[in-house]
Design a protein around this motif. Structure first.
Motif, PDB file in Angstrom:
ATOM      1  N   MET A   1      48.399  24.647  30.673  1.00 35.85           N
ATOM      2  CA  MET A   1      49.803  24.280  30.896  1.00 35.85           C
ATOM      3  C   MET A   1      50.384  25.142  32.010  1.00 35.85           C
ATOM      4  N   ASP A   2      50.095  26.416  31.918  1.00 40.06           N
ATOM      5  CA  ASP A   2      50.614  27.344  32.914  1.00 40.06           C
ATOM      6  C   ASP A   2      50.100  26.987  34.314  1.00 40.06           C
ATOM      7  N   ILE A   6      52.211  25.944  37.625  1.00 43.31           N
ATOM      8  CA  ILE A   6      52.084  26.626  38.921  1.00 43.31           C
ATOM      9  C   ILE A   6      51.752  25.626  40.023  1.00 43.31           C
ATOM     10  N   LEU A   7      50.843  24.663  39.709  1.00 43.66           N
ATOM     11  CA  LEU A   7      50.452  23.676  40.716  1.00 43.66           C
ATOM     12  C   LEU A   7      51.641  22.818  41.118  1.00 43.66           C
ATOM     13  N   ILE A   8      52.434  22.377  40.107  1.00 42.30           N
ATOM     14  CA  ILE A   8      53.562  21.504  40.423  1.00 42.30           C
ATOM     15  C   ILE A   8      54.610  22.251  41.237  1.00 42.30           C
ATOM     16  N   THR A   9      54.964  23.460  40.818  1.00 46.90           N
ATOM     17  CA  THR A   9      55.967  24.198  41.590  1.00 46.90           C
ATOM     18  C   THR A   9      55.441  24.505  42.992  1.00 46.90           C
ATOM     19  N   GLY A  10      54.151  24.851  43.076  1.00 48.76           N
ATOM     20  CA  GLY A  10      53.574  25.133  44.386  1.00 48.76           C
ATOM     21  C   GLY A  10      53.642  23.928  45.293  1.00 48.76           C
ATOM     22  N   GLU A 136      44.216  25.256  43.565  1.00 47.53           N
ATOM     23  CA  GLU A 136      45.522  25.562  44.135  1.00 47.53           C
ATOM     24  C   GLU A 136      45.502  25.368  45.653  1.00 47.53           C
ATOM     25  N   ALA A 137      44.408  25.818  46.288  1.00 49.76           N
ATOM     26  CA  ALA A 137      44.290  25.684  47.742  1.00 49.76           C
ATOM     27  C   ALA A 137      44.312  24.213  48.148  1.00 49.76           C
ATOM     28  N   VAL A 138      43.585  23.366  47.375  1.00 49.72           N
ATOM     29  CA  VAL A 138      43.551  21.941  47.711  1.00 49.72           C
ATOM     30  C   VAL A 138      44.942  21.341  47.553  1.00 49.72           C
ATOM     31  N   VAL A 139      45.601  21.647  46.417  1.00 50.83           N
ATOM     32  CA  VAL A 139      46.921  21.065  46.167  1.00 50.83           C
ATOM     33  C   VAL A 139      47.906  21.480  47.253  1.00 50.83           C
ATOM     34  N   LEU A 140      47.883  22.756  47.635  1.00 51.05           N
ATOM     35  CA  LEU A 140      48.816  23.217  48.661  1.00 51.05           C
ATOM     36  C   LEU A 140      48.504  22.573  50.008  1.00 51.05           C
TER      37      LEU A 140
ATOM     38  N   ALA B 101      54.850  30.239  44.787  1.00 50.69           N
ATOM     39  CA  ALA B 101      53.671  29.877  45.581  1.00 50.69           C
ATOM     40  C   ALA B 101      53.468  30.928  46.652  1.00 50.69           C
ATOM     41  N   ASP B 102      53.472  32.147  46.253  1.00 53.80           N
ATOM     42  CA  ASP B 102      53.524  33.243  47.196  1.00 53.80           C
ATOM     43  C   ASP B 102      53.112  34.516  46.486  1.00 53.80           C
TER      44      ASP B 102
END
Lengths: 195, 203, 206
Positions: A1-2, A6-10, A136-140, B101-102
């Protein structure tokens, strides 16, 4: 969930709040050059999103799998730009061979993308933001591309309407585009408090 | 055979240039890396000096302490002992947390007995100007002076010993508080185990 | 091209001055917009960025000019990129060692010099065709032109946006700074209006 949170906010952050074009000034050259017509702008946006995802992922992998364990961080910039240049070349060759219609539609933008600062900028920001996982890198990276596409399409829409407007002569061309971009970035600042 | 010859004919310049440029970078890096490291230490000392004005000297601890960083990776943390005429007045360490994101890097100062926080400064962050970067403001930072070191308590009433987040920069300020809590509890536990400071009075 | 020394010298001056106005990279050619907008919130980072660009431009022009006769057409761009990124890495290390505060303020915009179109454009248009001296002079002209433009933009933004110039207060105390000018929106608007001003001036001249 966490992780999902993080992915969505990022993702939202890189698309809306830290939009590469309007807050980090990356990719301004194509933003001014190709935003004349909305279909061209969309094609450019798609090409950038594609290459950005590819090179963002690749550079993250190279950075974490090769450069960091070996302590070669000092050659990071050289490696990144070579990865981007070869990614662009590969994509161009692949498209020309297997998807000629697609190549016809956005292949012309591909050589321009190597010197698009948005791509290299995103790869560097991935490192600066301390991206922890590949996901995370892919999503960003995808988010960065979508943010670019969105910004350039909005701009193209506005510029198509600007054609019908009587702009004072010294302001015609690049100046009025920049001023429009300024007002757009003012609008995007409104997103800053949402998360 | 022909193709190999052709390959070298076409690309010898590229190969030679790669070696030459690699050498150039290596030489520059070797010449400057000492100075870059020195700059980082100097900056840490200045920031730490602002947090613990009574300290006159900062010495790195001989042994690092093993903690789990934010994100779950093990990390060897380097602590600095702040002394004034040989007497320990505080401890300094850097903490890394993820914000919006930082990455947020903090320099944290704890008082000599590891019971209360002396303060923190932001070493590096990329938070949104005007919103997230308000974590750098004194109003936010000063409330941390003297709060019990350990799990920090967030409250909205601002009672003594608790801290308040910034509205409009909730993610960033919460990230700072969580990072501090995360590091403080571990550092305290490890330091007590190693016998570098006394145990809590209650225990 | 004339062979007498006077003609040669005047040619060099012409090349040097071209970058300042006639072919000014920002105002006339619209190149290198990304750093132009990003680092001009204050004069000091703008000046530092300008110096980095001059350094990289001169070094890469020298290298490209040296190997101009050996370049294979299809590996040309690759060689340029390799050269430029090497010198940017060196510039970044120098900045970290001697100007740590500025290095932090500029952040990722130092490595982004690699994709600054001004540099690759000069390598392609000038250094790969001309002998070393011309290339160096051209690099200086372009670099100084770029730096001056950056400083003009940064000067306007810093004075109006914070009331200071080079961290020294210049505006009267009653002046309320327009904080918006130090934000992204200010960068776009200021550059837009400066470009318009440049258009008016060049129109009057012709």
């Amino acid at each position: 969930m966490d992780t999902v949170y993080i992915l969505i906010t990022g993702f939202l952050s890189v698309v809306l709040i830290n939009n590469l074009v309007l807050t980090k000034f990356l990719g301004i050259c194509p933003y001014l050059g190709v935003s004349g017509r909305i279909d061209m702008a969309f094609g450019m946006g798609l090409a950038v999103t594609f290459v950005m995802t590819l090179s963002g992922t690749l550079t993250w992998l190279i950075d974490h799998m090769i450069l960091m364990p070996l302590g070669l961080e000092v050659t990071r910039y050289v490696c990144f730009i070579l990865v981007i240049a070869s990614a662009v070349q590969l994509v161009e060759m692949y498209l020309r061979k297997f998807f000629p219609p697609l190549y016809e539609s956005f292949g012309i933008f591909l050589p321009l993308i190597t010197t698009n600062c948005a791509i290299l900028g995103l790869c560097l920001f991935l490192n600066l933001w301390g991206t922890e996982s590949l996901l995370e890198a892919v999503v960003l990276s995808v988010g960065g591309g979508i943010g670019f596409t969105m910004a350039i399409c909005i701009m193209a829409g506005i510029r198509e309407n600007l054609m019908m407007v009587d702009v004072p002569e010294p302001l015609q061309g690049a100046p009025i585009t920049l001023i429009t971009a300024g007002i757009l970035s003012l609008a995007f600042m409104g997103f800053a408090g949402i998360i | 055979m022909r193709s190999i010859k052709h390959f070298f004919e076409q690309s010898w310049l590229l190969i030679v240039a790669s070696f030459f440029f690699g050498l150039l970078i290596a030489v520059t890096n070797a010449a400057l890396s000492a100075r870059i490291a020195w700059n980082a230490t100097a900056k840490l000392n200045t920031l730490a000096g602002g947090l613990l004005p009574s300290a006159t000297k900062f010495t790195p601890l001989d042994e690092t302490i093993d903690i789990v960083a934010r994100g779950g990776k093990p990390q060897a943390l380097q602590l600095y002992r702040a002394t004034d005429n040989g007497e320990t007045v505080g401890w300094i360490f850097t903490a890394v947390g993820s914000g919006f994101a930082d990455k947020i890097e903090l320099v944290v100062a704890v008082n000599g007995d590891l019971q209360s926080l002396a303060g923190f400064v932001i070493l590096a962050s990329n938070e949104t100007p005007g919103f997230g970067d308000r974590i750098k403001e004194d109003g936010f930072r000063n409330q941390f002076k003297g709060v019990p070191a350990g799990e920090l308590v967030i409250s909205n009433s601002g009672e003594p010993g608790t801290v308040v987040t910034i509205s409009g920069a909730t993610v960033s300020s919460t990230a700072v508080i969580e990072t501090l809590s995360h590091y403080l509890t571990q550092v305290k536990e490890q330091m007590q185990q190693k016998g570098l400071v006394d145990h809590d009075d209650e225990s | 091209m004339t062979t007498n020394p006077d003609g040669q010298a005047s040619n060099y001056t012409k090349t040097l001055l071209a970058g300042l106005w006639r072919e000014n990279p920002v105002f006339r050619l619209l190149l290198g917009m990304c750093p132009t907008l990003a680092v001009t919130a204050a004069v000091k980072p703008a000046l530092t960025m300008g110096c980095c660009v001059i350094f990289v431009l001169v070094c890469s022009n020298i290298m490209v000019s040296l190997m101009r006769n050996l370049l294979k057409p299809h590996l040309r761009i690759l060689m340029f990129t390799l050269t430029i990124s090497t010198f940017v890495t060196i510039a970044d290390l120098l900045l970290k060692a001697f100007q740590p505060a500025m290095s932090e303020a500029l952040g990722p915009y130092v490595p982004l010099i690699i994709v600054n179109c001004v540099i690759i454009c000069r390598a392609e248009a000038c250094a790969s065709k001309n002998p070393m001296l011309t290339s160096i002079i051209d690099a200086f002209g372009m670099g100084i032109g770029f730096t001056l433009t950056l400083c003009v933009l940064a000067g306007v933004r810093e004075v109006i946006g914070t009331g200071k110039f080079f961290d020294i207060r210049v505006m009267p105390d009653a002046f309320v700074p327009w904080a918006a000018l130090t934000m992204p929106v200010g960068a776009f608007l200021t550059l837009g209006f400066l470009l318009a001003a440049a258009n008016i001036i060049s129109k009057k001249h012709s």
